[in-house]
Design an enzyme around this catalytic site. Structure first.
Site, mmCIF file in Angstrom:
data_model
loop_
_atom_site.group_PDB
_atom_site.id
_atom_site.type_symbol
_atom_site.label_atom_id
_atom_site.label_comp_id
_atom_site.label_asym_id
_atom_site.label_seq_id
_atom_site.Cartn_x
_atom_site.Cartn_y
_atom_site.Cartn_z
ATOM 1 N N GLU A 26 0.830 -1.205 0.000
ATOM 2 C CA GLU A 26 0.000 0.000 0.000
ATOM 3 C C GLU A 26 0.860 1.249 0.000
ATOM 4 O O GLU A 26 0.619 2.175 -0.763
ATOM 5 C CB GLU A 26 -0.931 -0.004 1.213
ATOM 6 C CG GLU A 26 -1.784 1.237 1.357
ATOM 7 C CD GLU A 26 -2.833 1.401 0.274
ATOM 8 O OE1 GLU A 26 -3.282 2.537 0.061
ATOM 9 O OE2 GLU A 26 -3.222 0.405 -0.370
ATOM 10 N N VAL A 74 10.527 6.366 1.934
ATOM 11 C CA VAL A 74 11.893 6.495 2.443
ATOM 12 C C VAL A 74 12.137 7.980 2.688
ATOM 13 O O VAL A 74 11.848 8.815 1.824
ATOM 14 C CB VAL A 74 12.923 5.930 1.437
ATOM 15 C CG1 VAL A 74 14.345 6.177 1.922
ATOM 16 C CG2 VAL A 74 12.678 4.446 1.205
ATOM 17 N N GLY A 89 14.905 1.789 0.050
ATOM 18 C CA GLY A 89 13.686 1.369 -0.645
ATOM 19 C C GLY A 89 13.835 -0.011 -1.249
ATOM 20 O O GLY A 89 12.935 -0.857 -1.130
ATOM 21 N N ASN A 140 5.077 10.273 -10.700
ATOM 22 C CA ASN A 140 6.272 9.946 -9.926
ATOM 23 C C ASN A 140 7.253 9.125 -10.783
ATOM 24 O O ASN A 140 7.452 7.933 -10.572
ATOM 25 C CB ASN A 140 5.882 9.188 -8.654
ATOM 26 C CG ASN A 140 7.023 9.089 -7.669
ATOM 27 O OD1 ASN A 140 8.180 9.304 -8.015
ATOM 28 N ND2 ASN A 140 6.695 8.745 -6.448
ATOM 29 N N TYR A 142 11.159 1.085 -9.809
ATOM 30 C CA TYR A 142 10.424 -0.183 -9.750
ATOM 31 C C TYR A 142 10.669 -1.026 -11.001
ATOM 32 O O TYR A 142 10.867 -2.237 -10.915
ATOM 33 C CB TYR A 142 8.923 0.065 -9.596
ATOM 34 C CG TYR A 142 8.535 0.770 -8.317
ATOM 35 C CD1 TYR A 142 9.178 0.513 -7.107
ATOM 36 C CD2 TYR A 142 7.501 1.696 -8.305
ATOM 37 C CE1 TYR A 142 8.813 1.154 -5.950
ATOM 38 C CE2 TYR A 142 7.123 2.341 -7.133
ATOM 39 C CZ TYR A 142 7.785 2.066 -5.962
ATOM 40 O OH TYR A 142 7.410 2.697 -4.811
#
Length: 166
Positions: free
Chosen positions: A91, A95, A105, A132, A139
């Protein structure tokens, strides 16, 4: 930098969890939506029926310094009907700015991936705000694949009240 330690949150961390959530809300320009309180965290994460879990990353800013909370991940289980297995849903990941770029992270994400494997989860997923770009690139560099064909729908506030009353 010193090694990063990961530990699960306890009820004594309710205030720290709220602080991280509010810092994340500020970063995402959503501070006006963050109405979370320590009481809500205690009830919903550590009460009779815990709905989510939290892990913290601790590290020192410099060698020899005391390790401090540097990052937090809040997660819970969902279920994949197609796989017939639970999934792990991240969710929130936050950091602190002074610890970004130091592996905090990544360490939190890796810890949750290991936990998902340990709990026999079929998948591990999360969403990221479209603007972002640094997080999205981070990711994807770790192997996450964006699924843009899935559109999140949300019912909240008065709309939730109205739907429940139908």
């Amino acid at each position: 930098m010193s090694p990063i330690d990961i530990r699960p949150a306890t009820p004594a961390d309710a205030g720290l969890i709220v602080k991280f959530i509010k810092d994340l809300a500020e970063y995402e320009k959503l501070a006006h939506e963050a109405v979370v309180t320590e009481e809500l965290i205690l009830k919903n994460l550590f009460g009779e029926r815990p709905y989510a879990e939290v892990i913290f990353a601790y590290c020192a800013k410099a060698p020899g310094e005391e390790k401090v909370p540097a990052g937090m991940a809040l997660f819970f289980h969902n279920f994949s009907t197609f796989l017939g297995k639970p999934g792990l849903y991240l969710e929130d990941l936050f950091v602190k700015p002074e610890f970004r770029g130091l592996g905090v992270g990544k360490r939190l994400l890796v810890q949750l991936a290991a936990l998902a494997k340990e709990r026999d989860c079929g998948r591990y997923e999360w969403v990221v705000i479209d603007w972002n770009e640094p997080s999205r690139k981070f990711y994807e560099a770790l192997g996450a694949v964006p699924h843009q064909e899935w559109i999140i729908h949300r019912v909240e506030g008065k709309s939730l009240d109205d739907l429940a009353a139908m």
